[in-house]
Design a protein around this motif. Structure first.
Motif, PDB file in Angstrom:
ATOM      1  N   ARG A  60       0.725  -1.420  -0.107  1.00 14.49           N
ATOM      2  CA  ARG A  60      -0.388  -0.088  -0.166  1.00 14.49           C
ATOM      3  C   ARG A  60       1.222   1.297  -0.135  1.00 14.49           C
ATOM      4  NH1 ARG A  60      -4.994  -1.143  -0.897  1.00 14.49           N
ATOM      5  NH2 ARG A  60      -5.713  -3.584   0.213  1.00 14.49           N
ATOM      6  N   ASP A  61       0.202   1.850  -0.435  1.00 15.73           N
ATOM      7  CA  ASP A  61       1.216   3.231  -0.950  1.00 15.73           C
ATOM      8  C   ASP A  61       0.906   4.036   0.029  1.00 15.73           C
ATOM      9  OD1 ASP A  61      -1.046   4.336  -1.361  1.00 15.73           O
ATOM     10  OD2 ASP A  61      -0.383   4.978  -3.729  1.00 15.73           O
ATOM     11  N   THR A  69       2.568  -2.631  -9.345  1.00 11.81           N
ATOM     12  CA  THR A  69       4.208  -3.471  -9.695  1.00 11.81           C
ATOM     13  C   THR A  69       5.254  -3.239  -8.721  1.00 11.81           C
ATOM     14  OG1 THR A  69       5.181  -3.958 -11.390  1.00 11.81           O
ATOM     15  CG2 THR A  69       5.232  -1.495 -11.163  1.00 11.81           C
ATOM     16  N   GLY A  70       6.025  -4.097  -8.460  1.00 15.57           N
ATOM     17  CA  GLY A  70       7.214  -3.929  -7.622  1.00 15.57           C
ATOM     18  C   GLY A  70       7.980  -2.928  -8.379  1.00 15.57           C
ATOM     19  N   LYS A  71       8.477  -1.947  -7.191  1.00 12.11           N
ATOM     20  CA  LYS A  71       9.892  -1.199  -7.487  1.00 12.11           C
ATOM     21  C   LYS A  71      10.862  -1.247  -6.480  1.00 12.11           C
ATOM     22  CE  LYS A  71       9.816   3.509  -8.525  1.00 12.11           C
ATOM     23  NZ  LYS A  71       9.578   5.192  -8.002  1.00 12.11           N
ATOM     24  N   TRP A  72      12.253  -0.866  -7.270  1.00  8.40           N
ATOM     25  CA  TRP A  72      13.377  -0.423  -6.372  1.00  8.40           C
ATOM     26  C   TRP A  72      13.912   0.591  -6.535  1.00  8.40           C
ATOM     27  CZ3 TRP A  72      18.017   0.388  -6.220  1.00  8.40           C
ATOM     28  CH2 TRP A  72      19.493  -0.167  -5.081  1.00  8.40           C
ATOM     29  N   SER A  73      14.083   1.403  -6.471  1.00  7.17           N
ATOM     30  CA  SER A  73      15.514   2.652  -6.740  1.00  7.17           C
ATOM     31  C   SER A  73      16.027   2.725  -5.984  1.00  7.17           C
ATOM     32  CB  SER A  73      13.678   3.713  -7.192  1.00  7.17           C
ATOM     33  OG  SER A  73      12.962   4.431  -6.000  1.00  7.17           O
ATOM     34  N   LEU A  74      17.299   3.653  -6.798  1.00  8.67           N
ATOM     35  CA  LEU A  74      18.140   4.242  -5.900  1.00  8.67           C
ATOM     36  C   LEU A  74      18.080   6.296  -6.712  1.00  8.67           C
ATOM     37  CD1 LEU A  74      20.461   4.023  -4.342  1.00  8.67           C
ATOM     38  CD2 LEU A  74      22.005   3.509  -6.171  1.00  8.67           C
TER      39      LEU A  74
END
Length: 139
Positions: free
Chosen positions: A40-41, A49-54
């Motif tokens: 949940r946001d 969708t899944g997300k990975w961020s830098l």
């Protein structure tokens, strides 16, 4: 007086079956933001969708190219792992510029283009010109 520009950049991978902890382990770095599909946001909506961020570590008032360079610098610390993850999961370099000033732009050197290609990155550039006559003194 015009507000300063607000810019940022980040590397991201997206996948319905993304396991953020597995990506973090493979890359050897903690993400700035990450989630799984279905999480949940902040508005309690389900993530699609899944997300990975830098994200860039540069102040948001810095030029957009400085943000891009900082994200690449972070990726270069474990370049082979980032290249593998990016190629496997379709990595994106996201650049966002909220511009209050006329004449803002982006110049990308051949070296930067080569680095983006090495990582197999898509480039997604979102720019917004926020100027409004109604917000400015025309006195």
């Amino acid at each position: 007086m015009t507000d300063p520009n607000n810019c940022y950049a980040y590397f991201a991978v997206y996948d319905d079956d993304l396991d953020p902890s597995a990506v973090s382990a493979e890359l050897g770095i903690t993400p700035t933001r990450a989630w799984r599909k279905g999480d949940r946001d902040s508005r309690h909506r389900e993530r699609r969708t899944g997300k990975w961020s830098l994200y860039s570590r540069v102040e948001r008032t810095a030029a957009l190219d400085e943000h891009l360079k900082d994200v690449l610098l972070q990726m270069d610390a474990n370049s082979s792992a980032f290249a593998a993850v990016s190629h496997r999961l379709g990595g994106t370099m996201q650049l966002v510029g909220n511009f209050n000033d006329i004449g803002a732009g982006l110049r990308v050197s051949k070296t930067i283009v080569s680095r983006l290609a090495f990582y197999g990155l898509r480039l997604d550039l979102d720019t917004y010109y926020l100027y409004s006559d109604s917000r400015e003194c025309t006195g």
